[in-house]
Scaffold this active site. Structure first.
Site, PDB file in Angstrom:
ATOM      1  N   LEU A 130       0.825  -1.211   0.000  1.00  0.00           N
ATOM      2  CA  LEU A 130       0.000   0.000   0.000  1.00  0.00           C
ATOM      3  C   LEU A 130       0.861   1.264   0.000  1.00  0.00           C
ATOM      4  CD1 LEU A 130      -2.706  -0.954   2.679  1.00  0.00           C
ATOM      5  CD2 LEU A 130      -2.646  -1.535   0.245  1.00  0.00           C
ATOM      6  N   GLU A 132       3.498   4.297  -0.130  1.00  0.00           N
ATOM      7  CA  GLU A 132       4.483   4.741  -1.106  1.00  0.00           C
ATOM      8  C   GLU A 132       5.332   5.855  -0.505  1.00  0.00           C
ATOM      9  OE1 GLU A 132       2.648   5.636  -4.854  1.00  0.00           O
ATOM     10  OE2 GLU A 132       1.721   3.642  -5.020  1.00  0.00           O
ATOM     11  N   PRO A 133       6.475   6.178  -1.128  1.00  0.00           N
ATOM     12  CA  PRO A 133       7.368   7.198  -0.559  1.00  0.00           C
ATOM     13  C   PRO A 133       6.682   8.532  -0.267  1.00  0.00           C
ATOM     14  CG  PRO A 133       8.507   5.988  -2.282  1.00  0.00           C
ATOM     15  CD  PRO A 133       7.086   5.498  -2.288  1.00  0.00           C
ATOM     16  N   TRP A 161       7.977   0.611   3.178  1.00  0.00           N
ATOM     17  CA  TRP A 161       7.496   0.102   4.458  1.00  0.00           C
ATOM     18  C   TRP A 161       6.614  -1.133   4.243  1.00  0.00           C
ATOM     19  CZ3 TRP A 161      10.113   1.513   8.481  1.00  0.00           C
ATOM     20  CH2 TRP A 161      10.690   2.779   8.526  1.00  0.00           C
ATOM     21  N   ILE A 162       7.066  -2.025   3.368  1.00  0.00           N
ATOM     22  CA  ILE A 162       6.279  -3.211   3.029  1.00  0.00           C
ATOM     23  C   ILE A 162       6.828  -4.417   3.791  1.00  0.00           C
ATOM     24  CG2 ILE A 162       5.357  -4.644   1.190  1.00  0.00           C
ATOM     25  CD1 ILE A 162       4.523  -1.647   1.125  1.00  0.00           C
ATOM     26  N   THR A 163       6.007  -4.956   4.683  1.00  0.00           N
ATOM     27  CA  THR A 163       6.388  -6.092   5.516  1.00  0.00           C
ATOM     28  C   THR A 163       6.310  -7.392   4.712  1.00  0.00           C
ATOM     29  OG1 THR A 163       5.543  -4.961   7.473  1.00  0.00           O
ATOM     30  CG2 THR A 163       5.818  -7.342   7.640  1.00  0.00           C
ATOM     31  N   ILE A 344      10.142   1.756  36.482  1.00  0.00           N
ATOM     32  CA  ILE A 344      10.120   0.839  37.626  1.00  0.00           C
ATOM     33  C   ILE A 344      11.414   0.048  37.712  1.00  0.00           C
ATOM     34  CG2 ILE A 344       9.011  -1.265  38.511  1.00  0.00           C
ATOM     35  CD1 ILE A 344       6.341  -0.070  37.445  1.00  0.00           C
ATOM     36  N   GLY A 346      14.290   0.994  36.568  1.00  0.00           N
ATOM     37  CA  GLY A 346      15.452   1.857  36.725  1.00  0.00           C
ATOM     38  C   GLY A 346      16.517   1.555  35.679  1.00  0.00           C
ATOM     39  N   GLU A 370      -0.441   1.022  10.705  1.00  0.00           N
ATOM     40  CA  GLU A 370      -1.842   0.677  10.402  1.00  0.00           C
ATOM     41  C   GLU A 370      -2.772   1.872  10.598  1.00  0.00           C
ATOM     42  OE1 GLU A 370      -3.007  -2.011   9.040  1.00  0.00           O
ATOM     43  OE2 GLU A 370      -1.265  -3.335   9.159  1.00  0.00           O
TER      44      GLU A 370
END
Length: 390
Positions: A130, A132-133, A161-163, A344, A346, A370
């Site tokens: 989906l 694109e740059p 960014w295509i998995t 928590i 540290g 998403e």
């Protein structure tokens, strides 16, 4: 007891068996290796092969096509458990299943018969093309084109960014089949695109977190796709087809946020009982109790929202508002819980020897992936108005 009740009981027992099997797999085959794989940003090839054998790549695909036919509710629980151990694994199946369910819900009978069995086994494995740059949230602005040439489409353009694009071999690809169409979405279509000449993975993207999974940039240079791979067989329906898939994707990402929130809480509860300051465990200090109380409440509320969205999806209802609420709240819970877990713990939370800093690096992706959480709030508001006419 009625036949319906028997079926529900049987399905619940099957789901329990699957989740128990998954828990054993995560404990023995994943958790001991996460630190090394994540540090090296190494693709977990052996783990993926085991996931294929378990049927996870077909967990939502109908049994008639070789899948497990699980509900979205059970799938969300699978994703939660995976993400609590290593979030990257959930991404490997998520993008693949969005592709598979897009074909299952919108494909022709021939496309379903040809591709779903191969998706179910993981023989064909991939995701969705989906972004694109110059185009992320505004999908109608995509520029990748598909020109009809006889019995093929010729595709030119770029995606990013295509998995699952480096180690996978198939995508559902969003293209413009009519760049002049108005409104723009009427010129958008989906193609089932297997790798071949003209389909190039140009580079793997380096990321803050979400390591081990292949996220890449792609180029298409006169890449030819058979015309019978047009999802549904009719041009101009691509945006509507993929938006239904994104509802599932947002439930997945919400479940990922829940998994991170759970992992951060569990680690913090355990550590706060072992770590002592001023002569007593830090869980007895009110400042820590306030943090734990907030973290636990976020987990419980997130789980209810994820479950509600998954149930709506299973009923076949439009659930962009429910999925948006779950995605927005649960991913913010993951981000907030990972931050509080670091406080928590540290200095130990800041150390790469422990899992907290990985949770802290993984969580930010979820509030932008998403569909950003800013967009989710807009979707929620618009649907709220649309469903409540005066």
């Amino acid at each position: 007891m009625s036949q319906v009740d028997d079926n529900v009981t049987e399905q619940a027992e099957d789901d329990t068996l699957i989740l128990d099997m998954l828990d054993r797999f995560l404990k023995t085959e994943v958790k001991p290796y996460v630190h090394a794989l994540e540090k090296a940003d190494e693709y977990p090839g052996e783990i993926v092969e085991q996931m294929k054998e378990m049927g996870l790549f077909g967990c939502l695909i109908d049994p008639e096509y070789g899948g497990l036919g699980l509900s979205a509710r059970t799938y969300a629980r699978i994703v939660e458990r995976m993400s609590a151990v290593w979030m990257s694994l959930s991404g490997i199946i998520n993008s693949h299943l969005i592709m598979a369910m897009t074909v299952q819900r919108n494909g022709t009978e021939e496309q379903k018969a040809q591709f779903l069995p191969r998706f179910a086994t993981g023989e064909l494995r991939g995701g969705i093309g989906l972004t694109e740059p110059d185009c992320g949230t505004d999908l109608q602005a995509i520029r990748t084109s598909a020109r009809r040439d006889g019995d093929h489409y010729v595709v030119n353009g770029a995606k990013t960014w295509i998995t699952n694009s480096l180690y996978g071999n198939c995508l559902v690809l969003l293209v413009k089949t009519d760049a002049a169409a108005q409104p723009r979405h009427k010129g958008m279509s989906l193609l089932i695109a297997e790798k071949g000449p003209g389909f190039e993975v140009s580079r793997k993207l380096e990321k803050l977190g979400y390591k081990g999974i292949d996220t890449c940039e792609l180029n298409f240079d006169d890449y030819r796709v058979p015309a019978d791979r047009l999802v549904g067989g009719v041009e101009g329906r691509g945006l509507q087809q993929i938006l239904g898939g994104l509802e599932l994707g947002r439930i997945n990402v919400a479940a990922r946020g829940l998994g991170i929130a759970v992992a951060a809480l569990d680690a913090s509860v355990a550590y706060s009982q072992m770590r002592k300051t001023f002569g007593k465990p830090i869980c007895e200090h009110q400042a820590i109790q306030l943090k734990l109380g907030e973290m636990a409440t976020r987990v419980h509320a997130s789980r209810l929202l994820v479950d509600a969205a998954a149930q709506a999806y299973d009923r076949g209802e439009r659930c962009d508002m429910e999925a948006g609420m779950a995605k927005y709240f649960a991913t913010e819970a993951g981000l907030e819980n990972s931050t509080e877990a670091m406080r928590i713990h540290g200095a130990y939370g800041y150390s790469k020897e422990f899992e907290i800093e990985r949770l802290y690096r993984d969580a930010p992706l979820l509030v932008i992936g998403e569909g950003t959480n800013e967009l989710q709030r807009i979707i929620i508001a618009k649907q709220l108005i649309a469903r409540s006419p005066v």
